[in-house]
Scaffold this active site. Structure first.
Site, short mmCIF file in Angstrom:
data_model
loop_
_atom_site.label_atom_id
_atom_site.label_comp_id
_atom_site.label_asym_id
_atom_site.label_seq_id
_atom_site.Cartn_x
_atom_site.Cartn_y
_atom_site.Cartn_z
CE LYS A 54 -3.69 -2.38 5.76
NZ LYS A 54 -2.47 -3.13 5.47
CB THR A 55 -2.36 -7.90 7.75
OG1 THR A 55 -2.00 -6.52 7.63
CG2 THR A 55 -1.14 -8.77 7.55
CG ASP A 102 -1.33 -4.16 2.36
OD1 ASP A 102 -2.50 -3.77 2.48
OD2 ASP A 102 -0.54 -4.26 3.33
CD GLU A 103 -1.83 0.29 3.68
OE1 GLU A 103 -2.78 0.99 3.32
OE2 GLU A 103 -1.59 0.04 4.87
CD GLN A 126 -6.52 3.60 6.80
OE1 GLN A 126 -5.44 3.52 7.38
NE2 GLN A 126 -7.36 2.58 6.74
NE ARG A 149 -3.73 4.79 12.17
CZ ARG A 149 -4.11 3.80 11.37
NH1 ARG A 149 -3.34 2.74 11.26
NH2 ARG A 149 -5.25 3.85 10.71
#
Length: 749
Positions: free
Chosen positions: A35-36, A221-222, A252, A603
């Site tokens: 995503k980044t 973002d997020e 998430q 993770r």
């Protein structure tokens, strides 16, 4: 114009998101799906291909670490022109706006920002002014309610209008007193930064219109972590153009306790008609086994968009399940596995240990210490929270803003200069009665002939020193100001005279603070005292994590979001712990616990361990726990059990939500020791009531009770109903404690 060369590095969905033109765009980005990269490449595409000038782009995220990473990646793509972009957190963006515009709301632009510890002190004063006992209204609990209101952009008046009883009405009253104290100190808290920006934009259309014209493309973002206030801020910023690109993943969403609402991402198409939705499902982080296991857990949730993460990485080690007899044996297993992994070539810094609550770290830390394994705890005392660092920062805050009452009280006798608590309390009383800032009350106090001469002189000398420092700070560098504070106050001299290992360590921390100021000046074009204070106040725990190759990292699962490690241990996988007991009576809360489990599992890059203790000590008593329901949601063929889960008998507590039964199953995939174990649910729904939670005692306020470990006490109050019911006990020796009523282990006497 030919397409940019960098597009060839994107997979088809990433490319679709990056090259989207005008209008709203939702990028549903699964864990580890890049995503980044999509956000940074989209910024580069807007500038380099669509011709959008960098000053017209705003990119917002949640941590300074994420913002810094995004900024560096964009700079690598665009070069010098990236400097004109604004990439920052919600809080830093709103701080920037308020520094320029807050005068429209009647505030001083020289405000300071109070951190959580400062806020608790202000709540205590607000409780005193409201005539409320902080033993009944715990300051941190009240602050939580205030922060919750600010996350919804509610004023004290709004909260009072919503009050549904005496307690909530009194909290609204404390909120009003708290805000008045902040205003008198020319201070804001974190919630105010966003709430007041929303208020500014709603009350002053010309101001918001200026920012809409400034930032014609907004990227967030997020997005799944946004709360109501942040959602309103975004809507106000994009206006009717809706040139909004948000990236997030409802799977998430794990911060509802901070006010984050999953509705924002699930209703995006409804909120922004005509939105394009792009799913990123290719994972670049984890093995296929880990992805399948995590996906099997989160797929049980109803409030989500269907998606299936996949990876080019073939196979992978099975997820290891381990059951220990108790939490000590569980911690020993983790340490033994770390040693075995080291023999395979893994470094300690490749390994992370996650737990649901901070209290679980103690036993793990003890075992790591005993095995001489170095570790770092994320969420421990941050550098900027250390006493000597906070002291010097308080000096800087007061130099910047003399009205800062919290800062003044911290430094007035640090280092000791003979100004006692009674003197400060008398000044506070005068400030309260006259409705003036504390520094003005101290000034009057120092000029009052009725005050004892020695005390009057000491207060006068302190105020004169602050005024000298303020004059020297007008045009000086931040580093020069810090060095003048150290010299004028005698802070380091006091530590040198103390000459102890602790004082030497504190002196080293002060030297490190000076180093941080020089680094700030080197990296910030227009460095100022205000911008330095803003930057360090808005640093989060995750921002401060510096991975080292020789330290295992310990943290809560919540803190792990946004990070990744080759090896992950998730300990304490038990019903009532993970999922947490407070969630068991609420299906939506259980879904969030499941999302949190998914976040922790994803993770891991190469190895994932899930462990639980069959028995665990809580408040000094031994409790037997069922395995977490999340175990049973993972297909058996993805699992390798390192111990027989049926190894010992323990009383089972069956929750109404679902019953978990562990039994051998013919045909199940064998583990590495040749055993076959079935982790499936018994969904019969039968419950005879004999193996469930014990019936709670019929307690009432004022009753006298006895706890097996804490002794005698009196019931203060009961909160909640059903499985969430809690009892607050005021013990004779142990103070005030809160228990889940069903498991309180109390005896009426």
């Amino acid at each position: 114009m030919p397409e940019p060369e960098f597009l060839r590095f994107l997979n088809p969905p990433q490319r679709e998101a990056v090259t989207h033109g005008e209008g709203p765009l939702l990028v549903v980005a699964g864990a580890g799906s890049g995503k980044t990269r999509v956000l940074t490449y989209r910024i580069a595409y807007l500038v380099g291909h669509l011709g959008i000038a960098p000053p017209h782009i705003l990119a917002v995220t949640f941590t300074n670490k994420a913002a810094g990473e995004m900024r560096e990646r964009v700079r690598a793509l665009l070069g010098a022109s990236a400097a004109a972009l604004w990439v920052g957190t919600f809080h830093s963006t709103c701080t920037r706006i308020l520094r320029k515009e807050i005068h429209h709301l009647g505030y001083s632009p020289g405000f300071v920002i109070y951190d959580e510890k400062d806020q608790v002190g202000v709540v205590r004063e607000a409780l005193r002014r409201s005539g409320l006992d902080e033993r009944v209204y715990a300051p941190r609990a009240v602050l939580w309610h205030i922060d919750r209101a600010k996350n919804e952009a509610l004023s004290p008046e709004d909260l009072a209008a919503r009050a549904d009883g005496p307690q909530s009405a009194q909290i609204a009253q404390v909120y009003a007193a708290y805000q008045q104290l902040l205003r008198t100190s020319s201070a804001l808290d974190f919630g105010d930064l966003i709430r007041l920006t929303v208020l500014l934009f709603e009350r002053h259309p010309r101001v918001v219109q200026w920012y809409r014209e400034r930032w014609r493309h907004v990227l967030v973002d997020e997005y799944q972590d946004t709360n109501t206030a942040q959602y309103r801020l975004i809507r106000l910023l994009v206006g009717g153009t809706s040139n909004l690109c948000v990236v997030g993943d409802e799977d998430q969403n794990v911060y509802s306790w901070r006010g984050a609402t999953i509705r924002n991402i699930l209703d995006f198409e409804k909120d922004f008609p005509g939105a394009r939705v792009v799913k990123l499902e290719q994972n670049y982080r984890s093995t296929n086994v880990i992805l399948q296991a995590a996906g099997a857990v989160v797929r049980r949730n109803r409030r989500r968009r269907p998606k299936a993460l996949w990876t080019d990485r073939p196979g992978g080690d099975l997820v290891v399940l381990h059951e220990a007899r108790d939490e000590f044996e569980e911690a020993r297993f983790v340490v033994e596995e770390i040693r075995r992994l080291a023999a395979e070539g893994y470094r300690p810094g490749d390994i992370a240990i996650f737990y649901r609550t901070n209290a679980q770290s103690r036993v793990v830390e003890e075992q790591l210490l005993g095995a001489n394994v170095a570790y770092t705890v994320l969420g421990g005392v941050r550098f900027y929270d250390r006493a000597e660092v906070k002291d010097l920062l308080a000096y800087l805050r007061v130099i910047h803003n003399p009205a800062d009452a919290v800062g003044l009280k911290r430094i007035i006798n640090s280092p000791p200069r003979g100004i006692g608590k009674t003197t400060v309390e008398r000044a506070e009383t005068l400030a309260r009665e006259e409705g003036i800032p504390l520094h003005e009350a101290l000034r009057r106090f120092s000029q009052d002939d009725s005050t004892l001469g020695a005390t009057r002189r000491k207060v006068g000398d302190f105020l004169a020193m602050i005024e000298r420092l303020r004059e020297k700070a007008q045009d000086g560098l931040v580093s020069a100001i810090v060095q003048k504070v150290i010299m004028e106050t005698g802070y380091v001299r006091h530590l040198v005279e103390e000459d102890s290992p602790e004082s030497r360590s504190r002196g080293e921390n002060i030297q490190e603070l000076v180093t941080s100021v020089f680094a700030f000046e080197e990296s910030t074009p227009d460095a100022s005292l205000a911008s330095y204070l803003d930057q360090i106040t808005l640093v989060s725990d995750a921002d401060g994590l510096a991975k080292t190759p020789d330290h295992v990292v310990l943290m809560t699962v919540h803190s792990a979001k946004g990070l990744e490690f080759p090896v992950v241990f998730m300990v304490g996988m038990e019903e009532s712990l993970f999922p947490h007991s407070l969630s068991l009576d609420d299906p939506e809360a259980v879904e969030e616990e499941r999302r949190l489990c998914y976040v922790g599992m994803t993770r891991a890059k190469n190895r994932l361990y899930l462990s639980r203790a069959g028995a665990r000590r809580v408040y000094g008593s031994l409790r037997f726990n069922e395995p977490s329901r999340f175990f049973a949601e993972i297909p058996p063929e993805l699992l390798s059990a390192s111990s027989p889960f049926e190894a010992f008998a323990a009383p089972k507590r069956v929750h109404a939500a679902r019953r978990t039964v562990i039994r051998k199953r013919a045909g199940a995939a064998p583990d590495r020791r040749g055993r076959t174990i079935d982790y499936s649910y018994d969904q019969s729904g039968e419950h005879d009531g004999n193996d469930g939670a014990p019936e709670p005692l019929p307690l009432e306020s004022g009753m006298r009770v006895r706890h097996p470990n804490l002794g005698f006490g009196t019931v203060d109050r009961l909160d909640g109903e059903g499985a969430r019911a809690r009892v607050v006990i005021r013990f004779e020796r142990a103070g005030v404690r809160t228990f889940m009523l069903a498991y309180a282990e109390l005896e009426i006497v």
